[in-house]
Enzyme design. Structure first.
Site, short mmCIF file in Angstrom:
data_model
loop_
_atom_site.label_atom_id
_atom_site.label_comp_id
_atom_site.label_asym_id
_atom_site.label_seq_id
_atom_site.Cartn_x
_atom_site.Cartn_y
_atom_site.Cartn_z
N CYS A 186 -17.52 4.20 27.45
CA CYS A 186 -17.34 2.78 27.15
C CYS A 186 -15.90 2.57 26.69
CB CYS A 186 -18.32 2.36 26.04
SG CYS A 186 -18.08 0.67 25.49
N THR A 187 -15.34 1.44 27.09
CA THR A 187 -13.94 1.16 26.77
C THR A 187 -13.62 1.26 25.28
OG1 THR A 187 -14.68 -1.15 26.79
CG2 THR A 187 -13.38 -0.38 28.68
N HIS A 188 -14.62 0.95 24.45
CA HIS A 188 -14.36 0.84 23.01
C HIS A 188 -14.39 2.19 22.27
CE1 HIS A 188 -15.10 -3.27 24.07
NE2 HIS A 188 -15.05 -3.71 22.82
N TYR B 257 -20.54 -7.42 29.13
CA TYR B 257 -21.24 -7.11 30.38
C TYR B 257 -22.37 -6.09 30.13
CZ TYR B 257 -17.44 -9.09 33.37
OH TYR B 257 -16.53 -9.90 34.00
N GLY B 258 -22.16 -5.28 29.10
CA GLY B 258 -23.06 -4.14 28.87
C GLY B 258 -24.50 -4.51 28.55
N ASP C 219 -11.61 -5.78 32.93
CA ASP C 219 -12.64 -5.35 31.99
C ASP C 219 -13.44 -6.58 31.59
OD1 ASP C 219 -14.02 -3.67 30.09
OD2 ASP C 219 -12.87 -4.67 28.52
N SER C 220 -14.58 -6.34 30.97
CA SER C 220 -15.40 -7.45 30.49
C SER C 220 -14.71 -8.20 29.35
CB SER C 220 -16.74 -6.90 29.98
OG SER C 220 -16.50 -5.92 28.99
N CYS D 18 -13.88 -1.25 32.92
CA CYS D 18 -15.16 -1.48 32.24
C CYS D 18 -16.21 -0.51 32.78
CB CYS D 18 -15.59 -2.92 32.50
SG CYS D 18 -17.16 -3.32 31.78
#
Ligand code: DGL
Length: 274
Positions: A194-196, A52-53, A20-21, A83
């Protein structure tokens, strides 16, 4: 694909390499560990180059290639792109560049969203890189051209999650504002691209409405890897001697704190990366 590709010569279960970033990809690790508690995992979070986004496709693709190579050098036999920004712009490139079986967060989420939508209006939220790639529209359109994808870049959500502002008034206001256009278009399914975002699920569900089905890609990709390992015989049935390893390219204290937010436990982290 045969089993020999994912087992090493001693028959050790396939090591899953996840990148992941930054630390957000630990939402995917958490799900992998829930489904496959004994499967060895190597994680790489590119905290030195995150986010990265906000970057362009060429840069993200170069990073993703370096990240994948690093994981393979560390012994990973399967690659997981946790990611969304990297999966959106670089998955095809990674697939062509490396032989290892590749999983990413987009394909299984799309399959789930297609299975759930009834009114053919799917919402998507993600970083600017993810939304700008138009990859969801292309993939969904190729399967069912009647489906509308209503998307929204939400650049403020990553920092809010990293600050631990999950339920603050400001976060709720921002989520509400981002989701308004999707709500007005009556999406019945929403992909958390998105991962978050899984950490904001309660607020997102509240603001989009309880009738909307949320698709959590961390579940979907973990399920896809699990199914694959069951099929190919690479699943670890019990404890193995291979320990999980977690690498971050920048080990600053802040990153260590955020790791705990994502994983809910303390882990030993190593400094390393491409
Ligand atoms: N991991 C990224 C994603 O899922 C979010 C953070 C970043 O922008 O790097 O798109």
């Amino acid at each position: 694909m045969n089993n020999n590709q994912i087992h090493d010569h001693e028959g050790t279960p396939a090591v899953i390499g996840v990148f992941d970033s930054g630390v957000g990809g630990l939402t995917v690790v958490k799900e992998l560990r829930r489904l496959m508690p004994h499967q060895p995992i190597i994680y790489f979070g590119d905290t030195a180059r995150t986010p990265y986004g906000t970057k362009g496709p060429e840069t993200i693709t170069r990073y993703a290639e370096e990240d994948s190579r690093f994981l393979l050098q560390q012994g990973a036999k399967i690659l997981v792109i946790a990611c969304h920004s990297a999966a959106s712009v670089a998955a095809e490139h990674i697939k062509k560049t490396f032989d290892a079986p590749l999983f990413e967060v987009i394909t299984p989420s799309i399959e789930q969203a297609l299975a759930f939508t009834k009114n053919k209006k799917i919402g998507l939220i993600g970083t600017r890189a993810t939304i700008g790639s138009r990859v969801y529209e292309a993939k969904i359109g190729a399967i069912d051209s009647e489906i509308q994808v209503i998307d929204q870049a939400c650049p403020l959500l990553v920092p809010l999650v990293e600050e631990g502002w999950f339920k603050r008034r400001e976060t709720r206001m921002i989520v509400k504002k981002y989701l308004r256009p999707l709500k007005e278009r009556h999406v019945d399914t929403l992909i958390l691209g998105c991962t978050h975002y899984p950490l904001l699920k309660p607020v997102i569900q509240e603001k989009i409405g309880k009738r909307v089905t949320l698709i959590d890609p961390s579940h979907e990709v973990a399920r896809a890897v699990h199914t694959y390992l069951l099929k190919t015989g690479g699943l670890a049935g019990g404890p193995t001697s291979v320990a999980n390893r977690y690498f971050l390219s920048d080990l600053h204290q802040t990153n260590q704190r955020i790791v705990q937010t994502f994983l809910g436990e303390r882990i030993q982290i190593e400094q390393g990366g491409p």
